[in-house]
Structures are given as C-alpha cells and as structure tokens.
Enzyme design. Structure first.
Site, short mmCIF file in Angstrom:
data_model
loop_
_atom_site.label_atom_id
_atom_site.label_comp_id
_atom_site.label_asym_id
_atom_site.label_seq_id
_atom_site.Cartn_x
_atom_site.Cartn_y
_atom_site.Cartn_z
CD GLU A 13 -0.90 -6.32 5.45
OE1 GLU A 13 -1.20 -5.22 5.86
OE2 GLU A 13 -0.60 -6.59 4.54
CB CYS B 38 -0.92 -0.01 1.13
SG CYS B 38 -2.39 1.18 1.05
CG HIS C 81 -3.50 -3.71 3.54
ND1 HIS C 81 -2.25 -3.27 4.34
CD2 HIS C 81 -4.06 -2.83 3.08
CE1 HIS C 81 -2.37 -1.94 4.29
NE2 HIS C 81 -3.24 -1.49 3.32
#
Length: 183
Positions: free
Chosen positions: A164, A74, A162
């Site tokens: 994660e 990002c 993202h």
C-alpha cells in the site's frame, strides 16, 4: 461491486490500504476494527492489516474461518502463519527497508504477475520462518526467506511487505490481483 473489508490491526499504513481499494473501480470497502465480531463482517474478502503487536489482533484468528479470501499484510501474514501452524520469529534485519523480492511462483494469483522480481518496502522486525501446512512460499529475498505465502485452496494469502505504500513499485497490482480473487 466486490466488497472488501480492511481489518485494522492498528498499523500506521492501514488507511493507505483502505484508500487503494476505495479508489479501484468495482470495489466497495470500509475499515473495521479487529474487535468486530466475525458474524458482523459481510464481505467478499478481507485484508488483515499490519500492526505493531501480535498480542493486539482482536478477533482476527476467528476471521480465518469465514470462508472468504484473505490477504494478510506484514503482521496480518504473520497472524495467518501462526494461527495455522507456522512459526514467526524476530528477523535478523529489523526495521523498514527497500528490498528486492524474487517471485517463486509466477502462477500464484496474488504475486505471480510481479515475476520474476519486484522492489518492495518491508519491515523485518518479525517474519515467518516456517510456512503452515497447505501453504506455499511464493516469494523470498536476501533478507527474508518467506516474503509471501499462499494457500490457493482456501484463498489465504500473505505478504511480508507493504503493497500500500508508494515505495513498493507494484503494490497496486497486489491489490488488483486480490480483488480478482475475491470477485
């Protein structure tokens, strides 16, 4: 052991990036603040985390010269693009959303294994609109034309989303692929 540092740009998910890497076999990781002097970063690779503010990226621009693989997430991708001659603008869509991303290069070492498409959790408040010279656009969506970039000659990679977070279907694969690049 492959040593990958997570550079904290004060994003809300940085701890999840560290946790994903920590839980992988053969990976040693720690989180470091983005004000850490480049000479103090001893790593086989760096993850430039997301964050709220491009004006608060510390020494991240200098980290791009360290000659180690880098994954920008990002804001991290936006920083890579901006520093290396690309352009970032406010996105039309804005906040977080589930997004279907089309993988444009199934040979790309970071996102190619996700082809032909994957579902991700992404923020589009800001996004890369011009890819820097030497980079290839490796993913796109209906919301954002540049969802991922790669410069395989310099091992610099970025994703708008993202990987994660649990909402991203194949996020762990992105980190596994990055670890392979760093080995």
């Amino acid at each position: 052991m492959t040593r990958i540092l997570v550079v904290d740009n004060h994003g809300q998910f940085t701890h999840l990036e560290h946790r994903l890497l920590r839980d992988m076999d053969g990976v040693e990781t720690e989180t470091v603040d983005n004000t850490t002097p480049p000479a103090e970063l001893d790593a086989d690779g760096l993850v430039l985390s997301g964050g709220p503010d491009m004006d608060d990226v510390g020494n991240c621009p200098e980290y791009l010269d360290l000659d180690v693989p880098i994954l920008g997430i990002c804001l991290g991708m936006q920083l890579i693009a901006t520093e290396l001659g690309g352009r970032v603008e406010s996105g039309d869509y804005g906040g977080y959303a589930d997004v279907d991303v089309e993988i444009l290069d199934d040979d790309d070492p970071l996102v190619g294994s996700l082809a032909p498409e994957t579902r991700v959790w992404a923020s589009h408040a800001d996004e890369v609109v011009d890819v820097p010279e030497g980079f290839t656009r490796t993913a796109r969506s209906d919301i954002c034309d540049v969802e991922a970039i790669a410069d395989t000659d310099r091992d610099l990679y970025g994703v708008q989303w993202h990987p994660e977070v649990a909402h991203t279907e194949e996020g762990e694969a992105v980190f596994e692929n990055f670890v392979r690049v760093c080995e």
